[in-house]
Enzyme design. Sequence first.
Site, PDB file in Angstrom:
ATOM      1  N   SER A 142       0.748  -1.220   0.020  1.00  8.78           N
ATOM      2  CA  SER A 142      -0.005  -0.047  -0.111  1.00  8.78           C
ATOM      3  C   SER A 142       0.793   1.279   0.030  1.00  8.78           C
ATOM      4  O   SER A 142       0.697   2.338  -0.823  1.00  8.78           O
ATOM      5  CB  SER A 142      -0.794  -0.171   0.996  1.00  8.78           C
ATOM      6  OG  SER A 142       0.056  -0.221   2.450  1.00  8.78           O
ATOM      7  N   ASP A 200       8.714  -3.314  -4.150  1.00  6.22           N
ATOM      8  CA  ASP A 200       7.123  -2.969  -3.966  1.00  6.22           C
ATOM      9  C   ASP A 200       7.091  -1.928  -4.975  1.00  6.22           C
ATOM     10  O   ASP A 200       6.051  -1.765  -5.791  1.00  6.22           O
ATOM     11  CB  ASP A 200       6.913  -2.599  -2.462  1.00  6.22           C
ATOM     12  CG  ASP A 200       6.804  -3.618  -1.660  1.00  6.22           C
ATOM     13  OD1 ASP A 200       7.186  -4.825  -2.063  1.00  6.22           O
ATOM     14  OD2 ASP A 200       6.205  -3.596  -0.660  1.00  6.22           O
TER      15      ASP A 200
END
Lengths: 383, 383
Positions: A142, A200
């Site tokens: 996230s 990520d």
Amino acid sequence: MEVKSRAPGKIILSGEHAVVHGSTAVASSIDLYTYVSLRFSTPSDDQDSLKLQLKETALEFSWPITRIRASFPQLSSTPTSCSVENAKAIAALVQDLNIPEANFGLASGVSAFLWLYSSIQGFKPATVLVTSELPLGSGLGSSASFCVALAAALLAYTDSVSFHVNHQGWLSFGEKDLELVNQWAFEGEKIIHGKPSGIDNTVSAYGNIISFKLGSLTHMKSSVPLKMLITNTKVGRNTKALVAGVGERMLRHPDIMAFVFSAVDSLSNELTSILKSPTPDELSVTEKEQKIEELMEMNEGLLQSMGVSHATIQTVLQTTLKYKLASKLTGAGGGGCVLTLLPTLLSGTVVDKVVAELESCGFQCFIAGIGGGGVEINFGVSS
Amino acid sequence: MEVKSRAPGKIILSGEHAVVHGSTAVASSIDLYTYVSLRFSTPSDDQDSLKLQLKETALEFSWPITRIRASFPQLSSTPTSCSVENAKAIAALVQDLNIPEANFGLASGVSAFLWLYSSIQGFKPATVLVTSELPLGSGLGSSASFCVALAAALLAYTDSVSFHVNHQGWLSFGEKDLELVNQWAFEGEKIIHGKPSGIDNTVSAYGNIISFKLGSLTHMKSSVPLKMLITNTKVGRNTKALVAGVGERMLRHPDIMAFVFSAVDSLSNELTSILKSPTPDELSVTEKEQKIEELMEMNEGLLQSMGVSHATIQTVLQTTLKYKLASKLTGAGGGGCVLTLLPTLLSGTVVDKVVAELESCGFQCFIAGIGGGGVEINFGVSS
């Protein structure tokens, strides 16, 4: 003047933990996004504030532009790490906000926002709205998708950025600009995580599937349209402690663990070759899914032998096993999220049942497609 | 004239399945026994029958001695495989009994009884009572301990058998005679299982701990007084299918599985070196228990990566994990039994709670000491 961007979250398909010890890992984008809407103030708006609205937490932060300008006497317009001096200035700007302690990692996210905004756009008054389909701090990337989406929206208005049209008004960046987005996002990730691996943000920026080993990355497109049920156990993990625990087990049992890591390395390599091989020339989608399910089951067993499982993960495994579905933890383990492959031919009724049963245990379920595109921007939206 | 014998059951501490592919496995005796009481008929008894009483099933079988004698025209008094002709004769003797189908494997056990009795003791009228603390067909070596106890009781009355005194009236066989017991028991196991490995009867006859690899056995004594909770999931396993399943997985993923089997091999070697090392010279009992718990957890993960777990095994793992106890399946998997180490310092209250919770799932729990002595006989009992 408004632009919206969206950047996907990520999952680790195979190789978590073992990658720290030299094995190949495979990560993939998921079609759950963080959205950033950037609107520069018009003459009729408030001309002296930068506003950040976080939709999920219903929080709004605002800073006088003059204060931000005073905080950063000198900024580089190319991707640069936040200096100690600038970090102090950011800390002062964030401290005044009185962010509720319950909001996980919010202060560091706001800090990254201030750094990226000021560095890329300078001191223009604007309102930035962030919404996200990704649970925070659960290993689905996230924070990286927030940094990527933010960097993309901010860079969309800089000079000489080139796009190409994707679909329904969404545009993607040219190669060089995409790398710039990724580099800025990595600087944001550093503010949030200290020493992120960069995987990520790279998955979020580029999308698709990335295998990585000893710091080198290989991008690839999947020929299999995989769908995953992602179950968030909501048990917070201490990633550092889990990584350290595996390291200690490695010291206690070097022979066994070396074989376990080698098994994971072979597994990741087999997974990428299945994902890349043309469909249906060699194997049908269903045959590929079955192979991937078997690899997931094997990877889960190997992760358990590393000692990173958790009672809640076992509950998810046991629940999905009842429906003959294969699952594995994804990311650090010790809670966090669990992946369950949803085969193409699986009936929606079964999916509904599994989800209902998992939710009745207090877990949060997401269904996500795997391996889609990376960050995109859209100038045509008004939401 | 009466003799009672008892022979222990066994568990696989590590290496099941991987042993088929060349890894080391470690088996141990458990202090749960099958008891055989043999009483030759006195002049006041029925002089023309051989009786077999099975206490647990409350079944009793009886054959006229004349019929048995007529069935076996020629028998060898040294350990010999049952010929096809003799097997047919036995089948005829068993067929008449109308054994209830619900009694798992009973016909083959009765067949082994007839073969061992007739071969070793010829055609003497007697009553044989069998009682057992071991659940049948659950991988705890119940059939082997039956064959060993039976062979021991039968051989106790043959010429030139030598014993030495153990404790409380129990005697154990001299080395040569013990090997004879083991060989006869293996012949019985062949009638019950077709192609047994010989591990179960060897552990039952010799007791202690045995590591085995590629058909060669190493006997050793444990210096750690381990106690295990053994949970019988009561889910019947198809051992052949499970072994075949691992073999197929090996063909599909040769690289991964080779590393998994190597990991298991290292694990078994580490386990035996912990079990053998003097206590407390090198490590305290508690330190050894912690190491063994970690090895059990790792072995369980590796077994899961071989695909031999089962929903009921997961339930046991999850239940014991709540109490921070380490567990692994033992034997073929796919149901069967699960081992949970009960550390020396664990309170009885916790044990009671775990057992109560497991039994409330419908499982059957046993607590057993590990690595005790093998088969023993007792001439002084009257039970």
